[in-house]
Scaffold this motif. Structure first.
Motif, short mmCIF file in Angstrom:
data_model
loop_
_atom_site.label_atom_id
_atom_site.label_comp_id
_atom_site.label_asym_id
_atom_site.label_seq_id
_atom_site.Cartn_x
_atom_site.Cartn_y
_atom_site.Cartn_z
N MET A 1 11.76 8.25 9.08
CA MET A 1 11.44 7.45 7.89
C MET A 1 12.51 7.74 6.84
O MET A 1 12.88 8.87 6.60
N SER A 2 12.99 6.66 6.22
CA SER A 2 14.04 6.83 5.21
C SER A 2 13.46 7.51 3.98
O SER A 2 12.25 7.49 3.73
N GLN A 3 14.36 8.09 3.20
CA GLN A 3 13.95 8.76 1.95
C GLN A 3 13.28 7.78 1.01
O GLN A 3 12.28 8.11 0.37
N SER A 4 13.82 6.56 0.91
CA SER A 4 13.25 5.55 0.01
C SER A 4 11.83 5.17 0.43
O SER A 4 10.93 5.04 -0.41
N LYS A 5 11.62 4.99 1.73
CA LYS A 5 10.27 4.64 2.20
C LYS A 5 9.32 5.81 2.02
O LYS A 5 8.14 5.62 1.70
N ASN A 6 9.82 7.01 2.20
CA ASN A 6 8.99 8.20 1.97
C ASN A 6 8.60 8.31 0.50
O ASN A 6 7.45 8.62 0.17
N ASN A 7 9.55 8.03 -0.40
CA ASN A 7 9.25 8.04 -1.83
C ASN A 7 8.22 6.98 -2.19
O ASN A 7 7.34 7.22 -3.02
N LEU A 8 8.34 5.80 -1.59
CA LEU A 8 7.37 4.73 -1.83
C LEU A 8 5.98 5.16 -1.38
O LEU A 8 5.00 4.97 -2.10
N ARG A 9 5.90 5.75 -0.20
CA ARG A 9 4.61 6.23 0.31
C ARG A 9 4.01 7.26 -0.61
O ARG A 9 2.82 7.23 -0.94
N ARG A 10 4.85 8.20 -1.09
CA ARG A 10 4.37 9.24 -1.99
C ARG A 10 3.93 8.65 -3.34
O ARG A 10 2.93 9.07 -3.92
N MET A 11 4.68 7.66 -3.84
CA MET A 11 4.34 7.04 -5.11
C MET A 11 3.00 6.29 -5.00
O MET A 11 2.16 6.39 -5.89
N ARG A 12 2.81 5.57 -3.92
CA ARG A 12 1.53 4.87 -3.70
C ARG A 12 0.38 5.86 -3.59
O ARG A 12 -0.70 5.63 -4.13
N SER A 13 0.61 6.94 -2.89
CA SER A 13 -0.42 7.96 -2.73
C SER A 13 -0.80 8.57 -4.08
O SER A 13 -1.98 8.75 -4.38
N LEU A 14 0.20 8.88 -4.89
CA LEU A 14 -0.04 9.45 -6.22
C LEU A 14 -0.79 8.45 -7.10
O LEU A 14 -1.75 8.81 -7.78
N ALA A 15 -0.37 7.19 -7.08
CA ALA A 15 -1.03 6.17 -7.90
C ALA A 15 -2.49 6.02 -7.48
O ALA A 15 -3.38 5.94 -8.34
N SER A 16 -2.73 6.01 -6.19
CA SER A 16 -4.11 5.89 -5.69
C SER A 16 -4.95 7.10 -6.09
O SER A 16 -6.09 6.95 -6.55
N TYR A 17 -4.39 8.28 -5.94
CA TYR A 17 -5.11 9.50 -6.31
C TYR A 17 -5.44 9.51 -7.80
O TYR A 17 -6.57 9.79 -8.20
N MET A 18 -4.45 9.20 -8.63
CA MET A 18 -4.65 9.22 -10.08
C MET A 18 -5.66 8.16 -10.51
O MET A 18 -6.47 8.40 -11.41
N ALA A 19 -5.62 6.98 -9.90
CA ALA A 19 -6.57 5.92 -10.24
C ALA A 19 -7.99 6.35 -9.88
O ALA A 19 -8.93 6.17 -10.68
N ARG A 20 -8.17 6.93 -8.71
CA ARG A 20 -9.50 7.41 -8.31
C ARG A 20 -9.98 8.51 -9.26
O ARG A 20 -11.14 8.52 -9.68
N TYR A 21 -9.10 9.42 -9.60
CA TYR A 21 -9.45 10.51 -10.50
C TYR A 21 -9.83 9.97 -11.87
O TYR A 21 -10.80 10.43 -12.48
N ALA A 22 -9.10 8.98 -12.37
CA ALA A 22 -9.40 8.39 -13.67
C ALA A 22 -10.78 7.74 -13.67
O ALA A 22 -11.55 7.88 -14.62
N VAL A 23 -11.10 7.03 -12.59
CA VAL A 23 -12.42 6.39 -12.50
C VAL A 23 -13.53 7.43 -12.43
O VAL A 23 -14.53 7.33 -13.16
N VAL A 24 -13.34 8.44 -11.60
CA VAL A 24 -14.37 9.49 -11.49
C VAL A 24 -14.55 10.22 -12.82
O VAL A 24 -15.68 10.40 -13.30
N GLN A 25 -13.45 10.62 -13.44
CA GLN A 25 -13.52 11.32 -14.72
C GLN A 25 -14.15 10.43 -15.77
O GLN A 25 -15.01 10.86 -16.55
N GLY A 26 -13.76 9.16 -15.81
CA GLY A 26 -14.31 8.23 -16.79
C GLY A 26 -15.81 8.02 -16.59
O GLY A 26 -16.57 7.98 -17.56
#
Length: 155
Positions: A1-26
């Protein structure tokens, strides 16, 4: 997997995690405030008129916790994606709409229910759009910078 695709996967994962956390905390904060809405005003004043206003205001304040939580997380993701102009424009429009709502409000509850909600809803929508644009930009970038070895195998 290219570095760019790996970064995209990590960015999506972080965004998903943070969104879930925001909803739960809220939702947790909202639930707590709703459950204590009749008690909290008594802790701050003995004036019955002020207490009545605070009791009427509490549901709006409680549900705003969810909206604000999502807004702040989405804004942080959009800032990470360098969506500064979009965020500035969205905040400006939301502020103008909020000021209009507040100007026509005749009660404290009206100010919070319409004006403050308008401000945060506008910021939230803009930040979500900014986050989506950041992810899309990262995806486009990943496709442009595919691993050269993968390109050779495909040829």
């Amino acid at each position: 997997m290219s570095q760019s695709k790996n970064n995209l996967r990590r960015m999506r994962s972080l965004a998903s995690y943070m969104a879930r956390y925001a909803v739960v905390q809220g939702l947790m904060t909202t639930s707590l405030l709703l459950s204590l809405s009749s008690v909290l005003p008594k802790l701050f004043t003995t004036d019955l008129a002020i207490r009545a206003n605070l009791v009427a205001l509490m549901p709006h304040l409680a549900w705003q916790q969810l909206l604000v939580s999502i807004t702040l997380v989405a804004e942080s993701l959009a800032v990470g994606g360098k969506q500064f102009r979009l965020l500035a424009a969205g905040t400006t429009v939301a502020t103008i709409l909020s000021a209009y709502q507040i100007r026509s409000a005749t009660t404290i509850v009206g100010i919070w229910a319409r004006g403050i909600n308008t401000l945060f809803a506008g910021r939230c929508i803009t930040a979500i759009i900014g986050t989506m644009l950041s992810l899309r930009h990262r995806k486009d970038s990943a496709h442009q910078h595919q691993d050269p070895q993968m390109n050779n195998k495909e040829a």
